[in-house]
Design an enzyme around this catalytic site. Structure first.
Site, PDB file in Angstrom:
ATOM      1  N   ALA A   1     -11.141   9.657   1.176  1.00 24.47           N
ATOM      2  CA  ALA A   1     -12.135   9.426   2.229  1.00 24.47           C
ATOM      3  C   ALA A   1     -11.371   9.056   3.502  1.00 24.47           C
ATOM      4  CB  ALA A   1     -13.160   8.361   1.840  1.00 24.47           C
TER       5      ALA A   1
ATOM      6  N   HIS B   1      -5.828   5.981   7.980  1.00 23.07           N
ATOM      7  CA  HIS B   1      -4.907   6.587   7.014  1.00 23.07           C
ATOM      8  C   HIS B   1      -3.943   7.539   7.735  1.00 23.07           C
ATOM      9  CE1 HIS B   1      -8.578   6.001   4.320  1.00 23.07           C
ATOM     10  NE2 HIS B   1      -7.652   5.307   3.689  1.00 23.07           N
TER      11      HIS B   1
ATOM     12  N   GLY C   1      -1.401  -0.380   5.345  1.00 24.87           N
ATOM     13  CA  GLY C   1      -2.063  -0.881   6.546  1.00 24.87           C
ATOM     14  C   GLY C   1      -2.195  -2.398   6.555  1.00 24.87           C
TER      15      GLY C   1
HETATM   16  P1  AMP Z   1      -7.431   2.842   1.058  1.00 27.43           P
HETATM   17  O1  AMP Z   1      -7.655   4.319   0.972  1.00 27.43           O
HETATM   18  O2  AMP Z   1      -8.581   2.086   1.575  1.00 27.43           O
HETATM   19  O3  AMP Z   1      -6.834   2.294  -0.205  1.00 27.43           O
HETATM   20  O4  AMP Z   1      -6.290   2.659   2.156  1.00 27.43           O
HETATM   21  C1  AMP Z   1      -5.051   3.292   2.032  1.00 27.43           C
HETATM   22  C2  AMP Z   1      -4.109   2.674   3.026  1.00 27.43           C
HETATM   23  O5  AMP Z   1      -4.597   2.862   4.347  1.00 27.43           O
HETATM   24  C3  AMP Z   1      -3.941   1.158   2.823  1.00 27.43           C
HETATM   25  O6  AMP Z   1      -2.585   0.819   3.003  1.00 27.43           O
HETATM   26  C4  AMP Z   1      -4.821   0.589   3.902  1.00 27.43           C
HETATM   27  O7  AMP Z   1      -4.423  -0.696   4.325  1.00 27.43           O
HETATM   28  C5  AMP Z   1      -4.615   1.618   5.008  1.00 27.43           C
HETATM   29  N1  AMP Z   1      -5.729   1.553   5.964  1.00 27.43           N
HETATM   30  C6  AMP Z   1      -7.046   1.604   5.671  1.00 27.43           C
HETATM   31  N2  AMP Z   1      -7.776   1.440   6.791  1.00 27.43           N
HETATM   32  C7  AMP Z   1      -6.902   1.281   7.809  1.00 27.43           C
HETATM   33  C8  AMP Z   1      -7.042   1.072   9.211  1.00 27.43           C
HETATM   34  N3  AMP Z   1      -8.220   0.972   9.811  1.00 27.43           N
HETATM   35  N4  AMP Z   1      -5.917   0.946   9.962  1.00 27.43           N
HETATM   36  C9  AMP Z   1      -4.690   1.019   9.368  1.00 27.43           C
HETATM   37  N5  AMP Z   1      -4.500   1.227   8.051  1.00 27.43           N
HETATM   38  C10 AMP Z   1      -5.583   1.358   7.277  1.00 27.43           C
END
Ligand code: AMP
Length: 278
Positions: free
Chosen positions: A29, A34, A145
């Site tokens: 998603a 990302h 992130g």
């Molecule tokens: P997730 O798919 O939610 O597990 O996120 C995957 C990676 O993207 C993780 O390292 C999150 O911290 C990073 N991430 C998600 N949202 C953001 C954002 N708004 N800004 C920077 N990094 C993000």
């Protein structure tokens, strides 16, 4: 861009490793947050591997897992446009049956507060899957992130404790134009909730300035009050912590670096954000 569903397939591509590898673990998603990690990985390494895996063991709430947004077709298009080299999309069977790697790590105080308190077992699941990914991909650099600030601290600890040879790169939070931190879960907000959600950062962004002439307690009360006046948002926690240890500080000067972290419920959706105080 090459796409692999199996570890064997991925390994055949990563091959002799005559290049540096950057890993960006995600649950799909995908949004601009990302993609900012992919961008940075592209700038700093020769080959960027993005994993997309909705890891069941890090969900403590079965309905959260069931409802987690899955947009694989769009994700792949975005990754191609971003110049990602390799996508790894394993099944649960591949990650947990084919790959039997397990890891039990005492996360101590890093996991007792905030998300650890609100989502029992969450970080054990995160550490298990990220450890597997590190061992499968063997990345030189891994990108996470700051949006998930507690997760980032725990991953750094995982690397330190296990001696895995990868550099952890923390990346700044990417926001919507109205300030809301980008998140895959934002897509699940109702129109009303989405309208109200920017209030979180509108309040949070004032905290570093307020910290100059108010106590931690005063700021906490103000944040809670300001957000909970909304009939749609409800603060789950607002913690002011030592940015290294994640232990709560009761006075600003009690740590070399301080972070204010917040989780807010908008209906059934939990939204996370955080800001550096100094
Ligand atoms: P997730 O798919 O939610 O597990 O996120 C995957 C990676 O993207 C993780 O390292 C999150 O911290 C990073 N991430 C998600 N949202 C953001 C954002 N708004 N800004 C920077 N990094 C993000």
């Amino acid at each position: 861009m090459q796409i692999f569903e199996t570890i064997t397939g991925l390994h055949s591509c990563l091959g002799s490793k005559a290049h540096t590898i950057g890993l960006v673990p995600t649950m799909g998603a995908l949004h601009q947050g990302h993609l900012s990690l992919i961008d940075r990985a592209k700038n700093e390494t020769d080959l960027v591997v993005c994993s997309i895996f909705v890891n069941p063991t890090q969900f403590n709430d079965p309905s959260d897992l069931k409802n987690y947004p899955r947009t694989l077709e769009e994700d792949l298009k975005k990754l191609i446009a971003a110049g990602c080299d390799v996508v790894f999309i394993p099944s649960v069977h591949e990650m947990y049956e084919v790959n039997k790697d397990t890891l039990t790590l005492d996360l101590g105080t890093l996991a007792t507060g905030m998300e650890g308190a609100s989502r029992p077992g969450h970080f054990a699941g995160v550490v298990t899957v990220v450890n597997k990914l590190f061992r499968i991909v063997q990345p030189d650099n891994s990108y996470f992130g700051e949006k998930d600030f507690q997760q980032l601290a725990i991953i750094k600890y995982l690397v330190k404790q296990t001696g895995i040879k990868t550099q952890i790169k923390g990346c700044a939070i990417v926001r919507e134009p109205d300030g809301l931190a980008m998140s895959s879960r934002n897509a699940l907000l109702s129109v009303e909730e989405r309208k109200e959600a920017p209030l979180i950062f509108k309040i949070l962004r004032q905290v570093p300035e307020m910290a100059k002439n108010h106590t931690v307690k005063e700021v906490q009360n103000w944040v809670l009050q300001s957000i909970n006046t909304s009939s749609i948002l409800m603060v789950d926690y607002f913690d002011v912590v030592d940015a290294e240890t994640l232990i709560r500080v009761s006075e600003w000067q009690n740590a070399a670096s301080v972070r204010a972290c917040i989780a807010v419920k908008a209906g059934r959706i939990r939204l996370l954000d955080n800001i550096a105080i100094f």
